[in-house]
Scaffold this active site. Structure first.
Site, short mmCIF file in Angstrom:
data_model
loop_
_atom_site.label_atom_id
_atom_site.label_comp_id
_atom_site.label_asym_id
_atom_site.label_seq_id
_atom_site.Cartn_x
_atom_site.Cartn_y
_atom_site.Cartn_z
N SER A 113 -10.83 35.92 60.05
CA SER A 113 -9.27 36.31 59.53
C SER A 113 -9.12 37.68 59.67
O SER A 113 -10.37 38.52 59.57
CB SER A 113 -9.21 35.84 58.12
OG SER A 113 -7.97 36.35 57.61
N TYR A 126 -11.01 35.86 49.16
CA TYR A 126 -10.67 35.66 50.38
C TYR A 126 -11.40 36.75 51.55
O TYR A 126 -11.85 36.46 52.42
CB TYR A 126 -9.32 35.32 50.72
CG TYR A 126 -9.23 34.83 51.94
CD1 TYR A 126 -9.16 33.21 52.25
CD2 TYR A 126 -8.38 35.29 53.11
CE1 TYR A 126 -8.91 32.83 53.52
CE2 TYR A 126 -7.94 35.16 54.13
CZ TYR A 126 -8.43 33.78 54.66
OH TYR A 126 -7.96 33.32 55.78
#
Length: 246
Positions: A113, A126
Site C-alpha cells: 500500500s 495498517y
C-alpha cells in the site's frame, strides 16, 4: 481474517479477485481459510499445487484496515490487522515459496500500500503492517532468488473495491485523495492487476525485491486526511482531545 485462494492454470492467488471466476468459470476453484492460521494456509497451498503438479505464482492480497487515533488503538485491533496483513503474507510466502521452489521457480507478489511508505494519520496498525510487508518482500527476494523465485510488491493508493467503500463513499475523503494525485482518479482493480501481471511475467524476469507504486503519483505528495472518518467513528472529541482519560 479470511481469504479466498483461487487456482487458475496452476497459479495460486490469495485474496478476493472475483474477476478470475468471471474470466474462466470452468477453470477456477477456491478454498476459504484464515491467513493467520499456518495449518490452513499450508492446506490451501497444497490444494492449489497438487491438481496440476506444481505452483509457480502466489499473490498475497488478503488485507484489512482499522482506523483509530494511535492513543485510542486497542491491542486487539492492532493484532488483528497485523495477523491478517503481515503474518498472513509471511505464511503465504513461507508455504507457497516452498511449493514454488519444488516446482522449479516462479514469482510471488504482495499487495502492499501507499501506507507502507507514506504516513496515514489514525492508521498506525495498517501503516506498520504494510511497511512490514515491503521489508518482508525485500528479505524474501534476497533469500529466495537462488531458488529461482522473484518476490515483489505493489503499492496502491485508493482503489474502488468493497474494502475501500467506506473511503470512496465519502466525498470529503475521496476529494482529499484526488487532491494528492497528479493523475487524479480513483484506481480500478485492473490497475493493480496489470502491475501484478507484469511482476509475475517474463517482462520482469530480472526484477526482484521491488515495491512498485500504482497510485496515480500519490506517493509524491502527502498521505490522506482521515479526520472525517475518525470524527464519524469516535466523535469530535477524539481529535479535539486526543489523549484518552487515564
Amino acid at each position: 481474517m479470511i481469504f479466498t485462494a483461487y487456482l487458475f492454470n496452476g497459479f495460486l492467488t490469495f485474496g478476493a479477485i472475483p474477476a478470475l471466476k468471471a474470466l474462466a468459470e470452468s477453470r477456477v476453484t477456491w478454498v476459504v481459510a484464515d491467513v493467520a492460521d499456518e495449518g490452513q494456509v499450508a492446506q490451501a497451498v497444497a490444494a492449489a499445487a497438487d491438481p496440476l503438479g506444481g505452483l509457480h505464482l502466489a499473490v498475497a492480497s488478503a488485507g484489512m484496515g482499522w482506523s483509530a487515533p494511535l492513543l485510542r488503538t486497542g491491542v486487539d485491533e492492532w493484532n488483528v490487522v497485523m495477523s491478517t496483513n503481515l503474518t498472513g503474507t509471511f505464511l503465504t510466502f513461507k508455504h507457497a515459496g516452498a511449493a514454488i521452489a519444488r516446482s522449479g521457480g516462479g514469482a510471488m507478489v504482495a499487495i502492499s500500500s501507499l501506507a507502507g511508505t507514506t504516513t496515514h494519520r489514525h492508521m498506525a496498525a495498517y501503516c506498520a503492517s504494510k511497511a512490514g510487508i515491503d521489508m518482508l518482500v525485500r528479505v524474501a527476494a534476497d533469500e529466495l532468488g537462488a531458488l529461482g523465485i522473484r518476490v515483489n510488491s505493489v503499492q496502491p493508493s485508493l482503489v474502488d473495491t468493497p474494502l475501500a467503500s467506506v473511503l470512496t463513499g465519502s466525498d470529503e475523503i475521496t476529494a482529499d485523495y484526488l487532491s494528492q494525485m497528479p493523475v487524479a482518479r480513483v484506481g480500478e482493480p485492473d490497475d493493480v492487476a496489470s502491475a501484478v501481471r507484469f511482476l509475475r511475467g517474463p517482462e520482469s524476469s530480472w526484477v526482484t525485491g521491488e515495491a512498485i507504486a500504482v497510485d496515480g503519483g500519490h506517493h509524491l505528495r502527502r498521505g490522506p486526511d482521515y479526520d472525517p472518518l475518525v470524527r464519524a467513528v469516535f466523535g469530535r472529541e477524539a481529535l479535539d482531545d486526543p489523549v484518552p482519560p487515564a
